[in-house]
Scaffold this motif. Sequence first.
Motif, PDB file in Angstrom:
ATOM      1  N   LEU A   1      33.141  21.951  95.255  1.00  0.00           N
ATOM      2  CA  LEU A   1      34.155  21.600  95.610  1.00  0.00           C
ATOM      3  C   LEU A   1      34.855  22.482  94.781  1.00  0.00           C
ATOM      4  N   MET A   2      36.247  22.000  94.534  1.00  0.00           N
ATOM      5  CA  MET A   2      37.094  22.921  92.906  1.00  0.00           C
ATOM      6  C   MET A   2      36.877  21.744  92.046  1.00  0.00           C
ATOM      7  N   PRO A   3      37.125  22.450  90.913  1.00  0.00           N
ATOM      8  CA  PRO A   3      36.312  21.282  90.149  1.00  0.00           C
ATOM      9  C   PRO A   3      38.237  20.743  88.844  1.00  0.00           C
ATOM     10  N   HIS A   4      38.971  22.131  88.876  1.00  0.00           N
ATOM     11  CA  HIS A   4      40.422  21.145  88.565  1.00  0.00           C
ATOM     12  C   HIS A   4      40.627  20.889  89.481  1.00  0.00           C
ATOM     13  N   LEU A   5      39.733  20.104  90.703  1.00  0.00           N
ATOM     14  CA  LEU A   5      40.953  19.547  90.933  1.00  0.00           C
ATOM     15  C   LEU A   5      40.351  17.810  91.116  1.00  0.00           C
ATOM     16  N   THR A   6      40.985  16.377  91.350  1.00  0.00           N
ATOM     17  CA  THR A   6      40.265  15.438  91.207  1.00  0.00           C
ATOM     18  C   THR A   6      39.408  15.422  93.067  1.00  0.00           C
ATOM     19  N   ALA A   7      38.532  14.222  93.167  1.00  0.00           N
ATOM     20  CA  ALA A   7      37.766  13.967  94.692  1.00  0.00           C
ATOM     21  C   ALA A   7      39.136  13.845  95.600  1.00  0.00           C
ATOM     22  N   GLN A   8      40.351  12.934  95.150  1.00  0.00           N
ATOM     23  CA  GLN A   8      41.048  12.932  96.413  1.00  0.00           C
ATOM     24  C   GLN A   8      41.845  13.836  96.679  1.00  0.00           C
ATOM     25  N   GLN A   9      41.849  15.021  95.496  1.00  0.00           N
ATOM     26  CA  GLN A   9      42.922  16.266  95.401  1.00  0.00           C
ATOM     27  C   GLN A   9      41.644  17.228  96.302  1.00  0.00           C
ATOM     28  N   ASN A  10      40.745  17.144  96.217  1.00  0.00           N
ATOM     29  CA  ASN A  10      39.345  17.888  96.918  1.00  0.00           C
ATOM     30  C   ASN A  10      39.632  17.298  98.484  1.00  0.00           C
ATOM     31  N   VAL A  11      39.660  15.878  98.771  1.00  0.00           N
ATOM     32  CA  VAL A  11      39.796  15.765  99.877  1.00  0.00           C
ATOM     33  C   VAL A  11      41.117  16.613 101.213  1.00  0.00           C
ATOM     34  N   GLU A  12      42.192  16.131 100.052  1.00  0.00           N
ATOM     35  CA  GLU A  12      43.459  16.000 100.618  1.00  0.00           C
ATOM     36  C   GLU A  12      43.738  18.108 100.487  1.00  0.00           C
ATOM     37  N   LEU A  13      42.672  19.048  99.989  1.00  0.00           N
ATOM     38  CA  LEU A  13      43.206  20.270  99.433  1.00  0.00           C
ATOM     39  C   LEU A  13      43.963  21.235 101.394  1.00  0.00           C
ATOM     40  N   PRO A  14      42.131  20.506 102.195  1.00  0.00           N
ATOM     41  CA  PRO A  14      42.258  21.172 104.072  1.00  0.00           C
ATOM     42  C   PRO A  14      43.615  20.717 104.347  1.00  0.00           C
ATOM     43  N   PHE A  15      44.846  20.040 104.512  1.00  0.00           N
ATOM     44  CA  PHE A  15      45.942  19.153 104.290  1.00  0.00           C
ATOM     45  C   PHE A  15      46.745  20.546 103.888  1.00  0.00           C
ATOM     46  N   LEU A  16      46.786  20.814 102.535  1.00  0.00           N
ATOM     47  CA  LEU A  16      47.016  21.661 101.940  1.00  0.00           C
ATOM     48  C   LEU A  16      47.275  23.389 102.618  1.00  0.00           C
ATOM     49  N   LEU A  17      45.926  23.728 102.497  1.00  0.00           N
ATOM     50  CA  LEU A  17      45.613  25.094 103.166  1.00  0.00           C
ATOM     51  C   LEU A  17      46.195  25.293 104.545  1.00  0.00           C
ATOM     52  N   ALA A  18      46.052  24.356 105.593  1.00  0.00           N
ATOM     53  CA  ALA A  18      46.899  24.007 106.637  1.00  0.00           C
ATOM     54  C   ALA A  18      48.137  23.842 106.523  1.00  0.00           C
ATOM     55  N   GLY A  19      49.228  24.233 105.557  1.00  0.00           N
ATOM     56  CA  GLY A  19      50.114  24.322 105.414  1.00  0.00           C
ATOM     57  C   GLY A  19      51.083  22.658 105.771  1.00  0.00           C
ATOM     58  N   GLN A  20      49.934  21.608 106.089  1.00  0.00           N
ATOM     59  CA  GLN A  20      50.764  19.992 105.944  1.00  0.00           C
ATOM     60  C   GLN A  20      50.752  19.132 105.092  1.00  0.00           C
ATOM     61  N   GLN A  21      51.107  17.979 105.154  1.00  0.00           N
ATOM     62  CA  GLN A  21      51.474  17.487 104.095  1.00  0.00           C
ATOM     63  C   GLN A  21      50.528  16.448 103.681  1.00  0.00           C
ATOM     64  N   PRO A  22      49.200  15.980 102.935  1.00  0.00           N
ATOM     65  CA  PRO A  22      48.459  15.552 103.183  1.00  0.00           C
ATOM     66  C   PRO A  22      48.482  14.223 103.683  1.00  0.00           C
ATOM     67  N   ASP A  23      47.641  13.689 104.447  1.00  0.00           N
ATOM     68  CA  ASP A  23      47.695  11.998 104.709  1.00  0.00           C
ATOM     69  C   ASP A  23      46.781  11.235 104.232  1.00  0.00           C
ATOM     70  N   HIS A  24      47.530  11.085 102.811  1.00  0.00           N
ATOM     71  CA  HIS A  24      46.830  10.678 101.655  1.00  0.00           C
ATOM     72  C   HIS A  24      46.122   9.137 102.103  1.00  0.00           C
ATOM     73  N   ALA A  25      46.507   8.499 103.198  1.00  0.00           N
ATOM     74  CA  ALA A  25      45.871   7.056 103.266  1.00  0.00           C
ATOM     75  C   ALA A  25      44.325   7.658 104.386  1.00  0.00           C
ATOM     76  N   ARG A  26      44.127   8.487 105.502  1.00  0.00           N
ATOM     77  CA  ARG A  26      43.493   9.291 106.102  1.00  0.00           C
ATOM     78  C   ARG A  26      42.429   9.673 104.519  1.00  0.00           C
ATOM     79  N   CYS A  27      42.828  10.058 103.177  1.00  0.00           N
ATOM     80  CA  CYS A  27      41.582  10.877 103.009  1.00  0.00           C
ATOM     81  C   CYS A  27      41.648   9.502 101.460  1.00  0.00           C
ATOM     82  N   ILE A  28      41.626   8.780 101.431  1.00  0.00           N
ATOM     83  CA  ILE A  28      41.326   7.718 101.102  1.00  0.00           C
ATOM     84  C   ILE A  28      40.084   7.020 101.782  1.00  0.00           C
TER      85      ILE A  28
END
Length: 239
Positions: free
Chosen positions: A99-126
């Motif tokens: 896990l990325m140590p400086h990111l929260t659990a939710q931000q870690n789950v959302e990271l693949p969206f950012l790496l893929a150049g997408q807006q994170p799907d917050h509802a899906r991640c939660i």
Amino acid sequence: MNQVHAYTTTLAVAGVSKTLGGVKLFTEVSLELQQGQSLAVIGESGSGKSTLLHLMAGLDKPDTGEVYWAGKAINHLSTNEIAVKRLRHVGLVFQAYYLMPHLTAQQNVELPFLLAGQQPDHARCIQLLEQVGMAHKAGSHPRVMSGGEQQRVAIARALALNPPLILADEPTGNLDEDNAERVLQVLLQACSSQGCALVMVTHSAKAASHLDQRLSLADHQLVKTNPVDHLAAQPANKV
Ligand SMILES: Nc1ncnc2c1ncn2[C@@H]1O[C@H](COP(=O)(O)OP(=O)(O)OP(=O)(O)O)[C@@H](O)[C@H]1O
Ligand SMILES: [Mg+2]
């Protein structure tokens, strides 16, 4: 490997061999996994299970043989090309969770969206965090989570982009019985409802028994293993 046939598969491994540090781990390993299928890879510590999973993930290259994602050979691609493809094709759960140590659990789950150049799907991640029983720690950082909690966040992250292939290295290894069962069901549900193919390395006979197929890495080969034999060789209460 018949290339036409390989096109129908989510993952194909064809005649793959690997030697590490002068030690032959496995030779001529071949397997195919179709959409929705799940495979448990078992074997003694040091037999090469993680190494094989890393080859399937394109994180390392085999000495011989080829790995195909959705029928496309990956070994001739550059590291960057593989990384871009991996983001879309593979959800990875490592033995060490990374896990990325400086990111929260939710931000870690959302990271693949950012790496893929997408807006994170917050509802899906939660929702994924809820499924692995970690929604209550969505705002926590890895340093204040137990190993098992980090493992569950890593599993949610692996599923975030709904990849066709999930490669999980001992995903229940650090979990109590209830959480192991919960994580297993989340992974199996991804297979049954979203058609993911799953390869799971596990020391748990009980976890392995829930998957479609079981292969054992032994004597440098990947061989079919009888679930009953394997269960008999393990403590019955171990998940
Ligand atoms: N980079 C490396 N260089 C040399 N040897 C390595 C390297 N990585 C792993 N090994 C060795 O290769 C063997 C297989 O390692 P691997 O991590 O694949 O085993 P494993 O089956 O996943 O074991 P475990 O069940 O303990 O996780 C081990 O003996 C390990 O020490
Ligand atoms: Mg390992």
